[in-house]
Scaffold this motif. Structure first.
Motif, PDB file in Angstrom:
ATOM      1  N   GLY A  23       0.790  -1.234   0.082  1.00  0.00           N
ATOM      2  CA  GLY A  23       0.103   0.065  -0.152  1.00  0.00           C
ATOM      3  C   GLY A  23       0.864   1.111  -0.030  1.00  0.00           C
ATOM      4  O   GLY A  23       0.413   2.060   0.817  1.00  0.00           O
ATOM      5  N   LEU A  24       1.773   1.444  -0.847  1.00  0.00           N
ATOM      6  CA  LEU A  24       3.038   2.396  -0.865  1.00  0.00           C
ATOM      7  C   LEU A  24       1.939   3.703  -1.385  1.00  0.00           C
ATOM      8  O   LEU A  24       1.317   3.472  -2.385  1.00  0.00           O
ATOM      9  CB  LEU A  24       3.975   2.120  -1.809  1.00  0.00           C
ATOM     10  CG  LEU A  24       4.817   3.333  -1.981  1.00  0.00           C
ATOM     11  CD1 LEU A  24       5.677   3.708  -0.551  1.00  0.00           C
ATOM     12  CD2 LEU A  24       5.934   3.101  -3.102  1.00  0.00           C
ATOM     13  N   ARG A  25       1.871   4.708  -0.716  1.00  0.00           N
ATOM     14  CA  ARG A  25       1.291   6.016  -1.012  1.00  0.00           C
ATOM     15  C   ARG A  25       2.255   7.093  -1.439  1.00  0.00           C
ATOM     16  O   ARG A  25       1.999   7.983  -2.318  1.00  0.00           O
ATOM     17  CB  ARG A  25       0.458   6.544  -0.043  1.00  0.00           C
ATOM     18  CG  ARG A  25      -0.799   5.799   0.386  1.00  0.00           C
ATOM     19  CD  ARG A  25      -1.747   5.355  -0.577  1.00  0.00           C
ATOM     20  NE  ARG A  25      -2.721   4.725   0.085  1.00  0.00           N
ATOM     21  CZ  ARG A  25      -4.046   5.209   0.025  1.00  0.00           C
ATOM     22  NH1 ARG A  25      -4.134   6.306  -0.289  1.00  0.00           N
ATOM     23  NH2 ARG A  25      -4.884   4.442   0.623  1.00  0.00           N
ATOM     24  N   GLY A  26       3.553   6.909  -1.215  1.00  0.00           N
ATOM     25  CA  GLY A  26       4.707   7.813  -1.794  1.00  0.00           C
ATOM     26  C   GLY A  26       5.709   7.540  -1.045  1.00  0.00           C
ATOM     27  O   GLY A  26       5.874   6.830  -0.088  1.00  0.00           O
ATOM     28  N   GLU A  47      -3.256  18.492   4.931  1.00  0.00           N
ATOM     29  CA  GLU A  47      -4.620  17.844   5.049  1.00  0.00           C
ATOM     30  C   GLU A  47      -4.295  16.239   5.485  1.00  0.00           C
ATOM     31  O   GLU A  47      -3.092  15.546   5.357  1.00  0.00           O
ATOM     32  CB  GLU A  47      -5.515  17.641   3.678  1.00  0.00           C
ATOM     33  CG  GLU A  47      -6.010  19.065   3.354  1.00  0.00           C
ATOM     34  CD  GLU A  47      -7.441  19.333   4.226  1.00  0.00           C
ATOM     35  OE1 GLU A  47      -7.554  20.606   4.351  1.00  0.00           O
ATOM     36  OE2 GLU A  47      -7.958  18.672   4.923  1.00  0.00           O
ATOM     37  N   PHE A  48      -5.209  15.454   5.571  1.00  0.00           N
ATOM     38  CA  PHE A  48      -4.995  14.026   5.991  1.00  0.00           C
ATOM     39  C   PHE A  48      -5.371  13.215   4.807  1.00  0.00           C
ATOM     40  O   PHE A  48      -6.433  12.514   4.635  1.00  0.00           O
ATOM     41  CB  PHE A  48      -6.325  13.861   7.270  1.00  0.00           C
ATOM     42  CG  PHE A  48      -6.012  12.352   7.674  1.00  0.00           C
ATOM     43  CD1 PHE A  48      -7.060  11.432   7.204  1.00  0.00           C
ATOM     44  CD2 PHE A  48      -4.800  12.058   8.252  1.00  0.00           C
ATOM     45  CE1 PHE A  48      -6.918  10.032   8.108  1.00  0.00           C
ATOM     46  CE2 PHE A  48      -4.730  10.448   8.651  1.00  0.00           C
ATOM     47  CZ  PHE A  48      -5.653   9.676   8.674  1.00  0.00           C
ATOM     48  N   THR A  49      -4.529  13.525   4.075  1.00  0.00           N
ATOM     49  CA  THR A  49      -4.567  12.760   2.538  1.00  0.00           C
ATOM     50  C   THR A  49      -3.411  12.243   2.082  1.00  0.00           C
ATOM     51  O   THR A  49      -2.195  12.891   2.419  1.00  0.00           O
ATOM     52  CB  THR A  49      -5.451  13.501   1.497  1.00  0.00           C
ATOM     53  OG1 THR A  49      -4.590  14.833   1.190  1.00  0.00           O
ATOM     54  CG2 THR A  49      -6.699  13.679   1.791  1.00  0.00           C
ATOM     55  N   PRO A  50      -3.208  11.003   1.550  1.00  0.00           N
ATOM     56  CA  PRO A  50      -1.781  10.738   1.122  1.00  0.00           C
ATOM     57  C   PRO A  50      -1.253  11.671   0.080  1.00  0.00           C
ATOM     58  O   PRO A  50      -1.810  12.260  -0.571  1.00  0.00           O
ATOM     59  CB  PRO A  50      -2.267   9.223   0.248  1.00  0.00           C
ATOM     60  CG  PRO A  50      -3.501   9.009   0.730  1.00  0.00           C
ATOM     61  CD  PRO A  50      -4.298  10.142   1.029  1.00  0.00           C
ATOM     62  N   GLN A  76       5.492   6.181   2.798  1.00  0.00           N
ATOM     63  CA  GLN A  76       4.282   6.474   3.168  1.00  0.00           C
ATOM     64  C   GLN A  76       3.130   5.399   3.058  1.00  0.00           C
ATOM     65  O   GLN A  76       2.776   5.136   1.947  1.00  0.00           O
ATOM     66  CB  GLN A  76       3.352   7.781   2.414  1.00  0.00           C
ATOM     67  CG  GLN A  76       2.243   8.335   3.270  1.00  0.00           C
ATOM     68  CD  GLN A  76       2.019   9.695   2.635  1.00  0.00           C
ATOM     69  OE1 GLN A  76       1.874   9.977   1.465  1.00  0.00           O
ATOM     70  NE2 GLN A  76       1.589  10.411   3.491  1.00  0.00           N
ATOM     71  N   LYS A  77       2.644   4.922   4.318  1.00  0.00           N
ATOM     72  CA  LYS A  77       1.604   4.071   4.206  1.00  0.00           C
ATOM     73  C   LYS A  77       0.250   4.607   4.587  1.00  0.00           C
ATOM     74  O   LYS A  77       0.211   5.519   5.660  1.00  0.00           O
ATOM     75  CB  LYS A  77       1.866   2.921   5.261  1.00  0.00           C
ATOM     76  CG  LYS A  77       2.794   1.840   4.842  1.00  0.00           C
ATOM     77  CD  LYS A  77       2.871   0.483   5.751  1.00  0.00           C
ATOM     78  CE  LYS A  77       1.442   0.167   5.773  1.00  0.00           C
ATOM     79  NZ  LYS A  77       1.481  -1.177   5.304  1.00  0.00           N
ATOM     80  N   GLY A  78      -0.933   4.151   4.205  1.00  0.00           N
ATOM     81  CA  GLY A  78      -2.135   4.656   4.422  1.00  0.00           C
ATOM     82  C   GLY A  78      -2.086   6.042   4.156  1.00  0.00           C
ATOM     83  O   GLY A  78      -1.657   6.460   3.211  1.00  0.00           O
ATOM     84  N   SER A 113      -3.296  18.639  10.043  1.00  0.00           N
ATOM     85  CA  SER A 113      -2.678  17.224  10.446  1.00  0.00           C
ATOM     86  C   SER A 113      -1.392  17.509  11.297  1.00  0.00           C
ATOM     87  O   SER A 113      -0.434  18.032  10.618  1.00  0.00           O
ATOM     88  CB  SER A 113      -2.561  16.320   9.198  1.00  0.00           C
ATOM     89  OG  SER A 113      -2.301  15.041   9.636  1.00  0.00           O
ATOM     90  N   VAL A 114      -1.533  16.702  12.091  1.00  0.00           N
ATOM     91  CA  VAL A 114      -0.237  16.697  13.140  1.00  0.00           C
ATOM     92  C   VAL A 114      -0.017  15.379  13.508  1.00  0.00           C
ATOM     93  O   VAL A 114      -0.690  14.700  13.716  1.00  0.00           O
ATOM     94  CB  VAL A 114      -0.513  17.564  14.309  1.00  0.00           C
ATOM     95  CG1 VAL A 114       0.711  17.613  15.185  1.00  0.00           C
ATOM     96  CG2 VAL A 114      -0.504  19.094  14.195  1.00  0.00           C
ATOM     97  N   SER A 115       1.386  14.922  13.430  1.00  0.00           N
ATOM     98  CA  SER A 115       1.911  13.590  13.734  1.00  0.00           C
ATOM     99  C   SER A 115       3.069  13.795  14.685  1.00  0.00           C
ATOM    100  O   SER A 115       3.798  14.856  14.579  1.00  0.00           O
ATOM    101  CB  SER A 115       2.163  12.669  12.576  1.00  0.00           C
ATOM    102  OG  SER A 115       2.805  13.249  11.694  1.00  0.00           O
TER     103      SER A 115
END
Lengths: 109, 114
Positions: free
Chosen positions: A29-32, B96-99, A91-93, B31-33
């Motif tokens: 599920g690689l997103r980047g 945002e919370f998007t890939p 990046q996952k998910g 979005s914060v991590s």
């Protein structure tokens, strides 16, 4: 299990001596794929994001490429100020980044 | 424009104590991590928050907790500190919370547990 492996662990170059850093990955599920530069005692500085095999991005003396299994960060004619640790992350998910352990680059004048 | 800001930059705590680390994301980022980076290793994912809700949690014990406030700033709390909690704690923000959103990191908070 998701894995990101960077090689070499450390690399010493003379100023002007071009080379490449490798980042190989096994992740579902690689997103980047992200590249960061990190100076000692500092947070990672964003360099590039690559999304699909065959993609390339450039910034000054750096060029990042991506295949289905690995990414390369090519450094052309490096200068001493390029000395840093270079981190690769997948990046996952939606957002989570899985990092490798980095390559410590030292460029001598 | 200010980047991701974290406080404090350095702190020393004793085993068993509690610590709170703070983070302000880039203006407009929702979005914060949080990541933990032990010396010589890459950062390890701890938490992600978006719109004040937890959206992801890494493999860390329940001693670690976090929250996000209405202004999108965030806190990371660690209870019952252990020597092994000594690390650089990094906050990251994205729009945002998007890939695919670019993820920017702060300079981190250095925690030493003695």
């Amino acid at each position: 299990e998701d894995q990101v492996t960077q090689s070499p662990e450390a690399l010493r170059l003379q100023e002007g001596e071009s080379s490449s850093l490798n980042c190989s990955y096994t992740v579902s599920g690689l997103r980047g794929l992200f590249w960061y530069r990190q100076d000692p005692g500092k947070g990672p500085e964003f360099l590039f994001t690559l999304y699909s095999a065959g993609e390339e991005k450039e910034k000054e003396r750096l060029k990042a490429t991506l295949t289905k299994k690995e990414s390369f960060l090519h450094i052309t004619a490096p200068k001493p100020e390029d000395s840093a640790t270079y981190l690769c992350a997948v990046q996952k998910g939606f957002q989570k980044l899985v990092f490798g352990t980095g390559t410590r680059l030292l460029v001598s004048p | 424009d200010a980047g991701v800001t974290q406080s404090p930059t350095h702190l020393i705590k004793t085993r068993g104590q509690h610590v709170t680390l703070r983070c302000s994301p880039i203006s407009g980022h929702k979005s914060v991590s949080w990541y933990q980076q032990v010396l010589g290793q890459g950062p390890q994912f701890i938490f992600q928050y978006y719109e004040k809700e937890e959206r992801g949690r890494g493999n860390f014990p329940d001693r670690f907790s976090a929250r996000q406030f209405p202004n999108y700033s965030s806190e990371l709390n660690v209870n019952a500190l252990l020597l092994g909690d000594s690390a650089l704690y990094l906050c990251a923000s994205s729009l945002e919370f998007t890939p695919g959103n670019t993820i920017y990191f702060g300079e981190g908070s250095w925690l030493t547990v003695v």
